[in-house]
Design an enzyme around this catalytic site. Structure first.
Site, short mmCIF file in Angstrom:
data_model
loop_
_atom_site.label_atom_id
_atom_site.label_comp_id
_atom_site.label_asym_id
_atom_site.label_seq_id
_atom_site.Cartn_x
_atom_site.Cartn_y
_atom_site.Cartn_z
N ARG A 41 3.07 25.47 41.21
CA ARG A 41 2.21 27.31 42.28
C ARG A 41 3.95 27.91 42.22
NH1 ARG A 41 1.04 23.90 48.25
NH2 ARG A 41 -0.96 24.59 47.82
N LYS A 203 -14.14 13.47 53.92
CA LYS A 203 -14.28 12.91 55.45
C LYS A 203 -15.19 14.46 55.45
CE LYS A 203 -10.55 11.85 57.80
NZ LYS A 203 -9.93 12.63 58.92
N GLY A 356 -7.10 21.19 47.28
CA GLY A 356 -5.73 20.44 47.19
C GLY A 356 -5.89 19.46 45.87
N GLY A 379 -7.22 24.63 51.94
CA GLY A 379 -7.72 25.49 53.39
C GLY A 379 -7.96 26.80 53.41
P1 ADP Z 1 -9.36 18.50 48.29
O1 ADP Z 1 -8.20 18.00 48.76
O2 ADP Z 1 -10.32 18.57 47.15
O3 ADP Z 1 -9.89 19.13 49.21
P2 ADP Z 1 -9.58 16.26 50.27
O4 ADP Z 1 -8.79 16.13 50.53
O5 ADP Z 1 -10.81 16.34 50.95
O6 ADP Z 1 -9.73 17.16 48.71
O7 ADP Z 1 -10.53 14.06 50.25
C1 ADP Z 1 -9.74 13.97 48.32
C2 ADP Z 1 -9.60 12.16 48.35
O8 ADP Z 1 -10.87 12.03 49.00
C3 ADP Z 1 -8.97 11.51 48.00
O9 ADP Z 1 -7.81 11.26 47.98
C4 ADP Z 1 -9.58 10.76 47.26
O10 ADP Z 1 -8.75 9.22 46.57
C5 ADP Z 1 -10.26 10.14 48.54
N1 ADP Z 1 -11.88 9.91 48.21
C6 ADP Z 1 -12.53 10.63 47.15
N2 ADP Z 1 -13.32 9.52 47.33
C7 ADP Z 1 -13.85 8.36 47.79
C8 ADP Z 1 -14.04 7.56 48.39
N3 ADP Z 1 -15.73 6.76 47.98
N4 ADP Z 1 -13.61 6.42 48.64
C9 ADP Z 1 -12.62 6.84 49.56
N5 ADP Z 1 -11.45 7.79 49.30
C10 ADP Z 1 -11.95 8.84 48.65
MG MG Z 2 -6.99 16.96 50.05
#
Ligand code: ADP
Ligand code: MG
Length: 398
Positions: A41, A203, A356, A379
């Site tokens: 960053r 989620k 992220g 976000g």
């Molecule tokens: P981003 O930051 O790219 O938006 P998120 O924060 O929504 O992504 O999700 C990332 C997290 O989801 C990671 O920490 C990863 O370990 C978790 N994750 C992905 N698949 C699974 C799974 N099958 N079970 C539990 N956690 C998961």
């Molecule tokens: Mg995340």
């Protein structure tokens, strides 16, 4: 592509010999010894800063770091960040010991053309996040020109991203911000089809609005990560001990029904990598119809990877948010890395990654320079692709 109407580019701002406040996103990870562990960053803003230095601007940097919750907490000082920036540019950075006040005013008024000062963590003052008028006015009093280069916080209406902006005569977008707007707004326009969205991560509840908005635009949606678990369970499958949002089953079913009505294919995993726990060394592949009652689905399986690679390979536009599995652990990273490779190999498509953890996964796989655009905002990028107005961008207009 030019910036949206009413937003000025860095090169169009009168910065020569003037005080220019640059809102940057230096919310970087630090280790226990308070060393910056990922300077991406900071590096991202170097072109904007070099442009301003070369034009003889007097630069005042403002950023937040972590969540000090409106209190001065030395562990959230920007000192290691200022040191890292000084090393990268390389020039001397004068760090004020507070975001606003006599010390900050002195550091700013001592600036000469081409020099850089940094205010202390803006969130040391509660006025930053509450978008307090007095705090915003104090920040505005330090500058003649406002530049926002902090796309990652553009979805927040804080004093430094929104409140102070109309109080400054000249304002515009920095180079990071301009590039983000350029690539992300292409996804809202007439994109080449097929347009595939890949959604994963933790989620469904975090991302249902994004899913809904994308349904209006995309040809197909690929789902992975823990999000897929919730969809699979909503279809009646047994997920064992997997991370699932059981109460989101109606939302998931409703989404699948609407996708079908719109003729948007939703691809769900057919096989998964399972283990008895996150730290278990013993992993195996299971069909989504045969997940053991004491097992967790932690990544997409090889058949699913193959299927997803084919869909991505045929795409002409791809937006990806959210890892396919627990990619932080190498044994559950194959799905995420394979999807990243599929994006990287598709040279015909516009490929955009936001989020992220997704951006970290792409960087970890060494594929960032083979993707059209990896957003610096989590976000913020999700709100942008939904077509929502971001306060930090709106404030730059006029
Ligand atoms: P981003 O930051 O790219 O938006 P998120 O924060 O929504 O992504 O999700 C990332 C997290 O989801 C990671 O920490 C990863 O370990 C978790 N994750 C992905 N698949 C699974 C799974 N099958 N079970 C539990 N956690 C998961
Ligand atoms: Mg995340």
């Amino acid at each position: 592509m030019p910036l949206p109407k009413g937003i000025r580019a860095l090169d169009d701002l009168p910065v020569e010999g003037r005080r220019v406040f640059v809102r940057v996103d230096y919310n970087v990870p630090l280790d226990k010894a308070r060393n910056v562990t990922d300077d991406a960053r900071i590096r991202a803003t170097l072109p904007t800063l070099r442009n301003l230095i070369d034009r003889g601007a007097r630069i005042v940097l403002g950023s937040h770091l972590g969540r000090p919750d409106g209190q001065v907490k030395p562990e959230y000082s920007l000192e290691p960040v200022a040191a890292k920036l000084a090393e990268l540019l390389p020039v001397e950075i004068k760090l004020a010991d507070e975001p606003v006040g006599d010390g900050a005013r002195k550091v700013v008024s001592d600036l000469r053309d081409g020099q850089i000062a940094m205010l202390e963590n803006l969130r040391f003052s509660a006025g930053e996040e509450s978008n307090d008028k007095t705090f915003a006015a104090a920040l505005a009093s330090y500058c003649d020109v406002y530049v926002n280069d902090a796309f990652g916080t553009a979805h927040r209406a804080h004093a430094s991203t929104a409140g102070m902006v109309p109080m400054v005569a000249d304002r515009g977008a920095g180079l990071v911000m301009a590039k983000e707007i350029d690539f992300l707004s292409r996804l809202l326009g007439d994109v080449d089809k097929p347009y595939i969205a890949i959604l994963g991560g933790a989620k469904v509840s975090d991302k249902i609005e994004v899913l809904d908005a994308l349904l209006e635009r995309v040809s197909a949606i690929i789902v992975g990560g823990a999000m897929a678990n919730t969809f699979l369970q909503a279809q009646g499958k047994s997920l064992g001990k997997s991370k699932v949002e059981g109460d989101k089953a109606p939302i998931a079913r409703n989404f699948l029904r609407r996708a079908q009505e719109r003729n948007v294919a939703v691809h769900l995993p057919t096989d998964v990598v399972v283990a008895s726990g996150l730290d278990s060394d013993v992993t195996s592949i299971a069909s989504v119809d045969g997940i053991g009652s004491d097992m967790m689905a932690l990544d997409i399986g090889p058949a699913t990877i193959e299927a997803y690679r084919k869909v991505v390979g045929a795409a002409r536009t791809v937006f990806w948010n959210g890892p396919m599995g627990v990619f932080e652990k190498p044994r559950f990273a194959a799905g995420t890395v394979s999807v990243a490779q599929a994006l990287a190999e598709n040279r015909l498509a516009l490929t955009v990654v936001g989020g992220g953890d997704s951006a970290a996964a792409v960087a970890q796989a060494g594929l960032a320079d083979k993707i059209s655009h990896v957003s610096t905002g989590g976000g913020a990028s999700l709100e942008f692709v939904q077509g929502l107005a971001l306060p930090g961008i709106e404030a730059l207009r006029g």
